[in-house]
Design an enzyme around this catalytic site. Structure first.
Site, PDB file in Angstrom:
ATOM      1  N   PHE A 141       2.666   6.326   4.450  1.00 45.26           N
ATOM      2  CA  PHE A 141       2.472   7.673   4.994  1.00 45.26           C
ATOM      3  C   PHE A 141       3.518   7.916   6.078  1.00 45.26           C
ATOM      4  CE2 PHE A 141      -1.131   7.790   2.459  1.00 45.26           C
ATOM      5  CZ  PHE A 141      -1.770   9.012   2.542  1.00 45.26           C
ATOM      6  N   THR A 200       0.833  -1.201   0.000  1.00 48.54           N
ATOM      7  CA  THR A 200       0.000   0.000   0.000  1.00 48.54           C
ATOM      8  C   THR A 200       0.869   1.254   0.000  1.00 48.54           C
ATOM      9  OG1 THR A 200      -0.106   0.195   2.415  1.00 48.54           O
ATOM     10  CG2 THR A 200      -1.770  -1.202   1.351  1.00 48.54           C
ATOM     11  N   GLU A 201       0.188   2.383  -0.058  1.00 46.52           N
ATOM     12  CA  GLU A 201       0.872   3.663   0.127  1.00 46.52           C
ATOM     13  C   GLU A 201       1.570   3.701   1.481  1.00 46.52           C
ATOM     14  OE1 GLU A 201      -1.382   7.374  -1.420  1.00 46.52           O
ATOM     15  OE2 GLU A 201      -2.932   5.951  -0.807  1.00 46.52           O
ATOM     16  N   ASP A 224      -6.323   0.156   6.644  1.00 40.60           N
ATOM     17  CA  ASP A 224      -6.631  -1.107   7.324  1.00 40.60           C
ATOM     18  C   ASP A 224      -8.038  -1.600   7.006  1.00 40.60           C
ATOM     19  OD1 ASP A 224      -4.135  -1.149   8.399  1.00 40.60           O
ATOM     20  OD2 ASP A 224      -4.719  -0.280  10.309  1.00 40.60           O
TER      21      ASP A 224
END
Length: 414
Positions: free
Chosen positions: A110, A107-108, A174
């Site tokens: 952050f 995923t990305e 999530d």
């Protein structure tokens, strides 16, 4: 790995790279950057386009999943690949590793962390900034709830919402762990295991309350939210949050909340920092978890050092002192005093999931010396020994602090 990001073979002498995806596009580094109840998160790198990403692993062994359950979890998580919204974490790849009995999700990444961490770093946050965050969360929920069929997050919390500190961008993460969700809501707010979009609205209300009061609030530890709601000084904010926390049949939708006057009316900004913003993380968690304190706030360190138990509600506590329920375990402390030291018996009861009948039980005996030991150090040792989640580590320390406050307070009054 060299600066170009082209070296992605773990056997090329690069000690940092632990794994690559089947297509050879993503390299996972060894050191984890985060750990939750269900998964461990590592920093990774997309060598094709040269960006950092997050690589999450869900292990069948650590989550006690059967083969069928693992397949079901993988199916849940793969739904994230179909989501495309600026306020939902972008999922790039997801696959099941049958050999190692785990699921991998890319995923990305952050770098500013989750919203709980970000808020605790910036205690003096204007209400205008809180509104900006809230609108982004609601837009993400509106997108999920508007899908056909609707998607319910089911476990929305501030530590599952991620922040880009440079732009103020907020994204919900999530998702797709429905199979793994424990019965957090089963005995709360009349949901009794029925997950619908109103659950997310209630959880959003708790997130708002946490952002404003700086008190950690999770679905399974929110019995004291009416007291915290009363602390919100801004009347419009208090009214808005109350709508989210109302009965399920009366809660507005995410779409209706976005049209609420709370966002439309311009007003003088007021500080959104909590009354006890100076407390450290464990103190805030303890305060948030203690529903028996009648709204009274105190530092657990003060209680330990001065012996001032304070806040005794005369038997009205819903949870016994020294006993708190976490994510994977319920912690119960009992002790006897011998030669100036406390001889403890800690019972750790495993939190069962729906359908489970056997409950894990661990009994640990140890000696606690108030002169040299601390609750946090003990919880840290237990965390290493039993691989506790970060939340359970904090809750274990909070339960011990509460017991010590009562024990030492009683001795001071003798």
């Amino acid at each position: 790995m060299d600066d170009s990001g082209s070296g992605h073979n773990p056997g090329d002498g690069d000690d940092e790279v632990a794994e690559v995806d089947p297509e050879g596009s993503y390299c996972r580094y060894k050191e984890p950057v985060g750990k939750g109840r269900f998964k461990t998160v590592f920093r990774a790198f997309n060598s094709q386009i040269g960006i950092d990403v997050a690589w999450s692993k869900v292990s069948a062994e650590s989550n006690h999943l059967s083969e069928d359950q693992l397949h079901s979890v993988a199916k849940d998580m793969m739904t994230g690949l179909e989501l495309d919204h600026p306020n939902i974490i972008k999922c790039f790849r997801c696959w099941e590793d049958s050999e190692h009995r785990c699921i991998n999700l890319i995923t990305e990444l952050f770098t500013s962390g989750n919203l709980r961490q970000y808020r605790n770093m910036h205690k003096h946050l204007d209400l205008k900034a809180v509104k900006r965050m809230a609108k982004q969360i609601l837009r993400g929920l509106q997108y999920l709830h508007g899908m056909n069929p609707s998607v319910t997050h089911g476990d929305l919390r501030c530590d599952k919402i991620y922040v880009n500190g440079h732009s103020g961008e907020i994204k919900i993460g999530d998702l797709g762990l429905a199979t793994l969700l424990p019965y957090r809501w089963e005995e709360h707010e009349g949901h009794k295991g029925v997950f619908d979009t109103s659950v997310d609205v209630f959880a959003f209300g708790l997130c708002m309350l946490e952002l404003i009061t700086l008190k950690q609030l999770d679905p399974q530890h929110c019995s004291n939210w009416p007291d915290l709601l009363a602390e919100v000084q801004d009347e419009e904010a208090r009214t808005f949050i109350a709508k989210c926390l109302g009965s399920p049949e009366q809660r507005p939708t995410a779409e209706q909340l976005l049209a609420d006057p709370f966002f439309a009316v311009k007003q003088v900004a007021k500080p959104a920092s909590g009354m006890d913003g100076e407390l450290n993380a464990s103190a805030k968690n303890l305060s948030a978890l203690q529903s028996d304190q009648g709204g009274e706030k105190r530092r657990p360190e003060d209680a330990l050092s001065s012996g001032a138990g304070g806040g005794d509600s005369g038997g009205e506590a819903s949870i016994a002192v020294g006993r708190l329920k976490g994510e994977d375990y319920e912690f119960c402390f009992k002790a006897d005093t011998m030669e100036g030291k406390l001889h403890f018996l800690l019972t750790m009861l495993g939190v069962t999931k729906p359908g489970e009948t056997d409950q894990l039980r661990r009994d640990i005996e140890f000696v606690f010396d108030p002169e040299t030991d601390t609750a946090d150090s003990l919880a840290g040792e237990l965390s290493q020994q039993f691989n506790l989640s970060p939340t359970d580590t904090e809750i274990c320390a909070a339960a011990l602090k509460e017991y010590l406050a009562k024990e030492l307070g009683s001795e001071a009054n003798d």
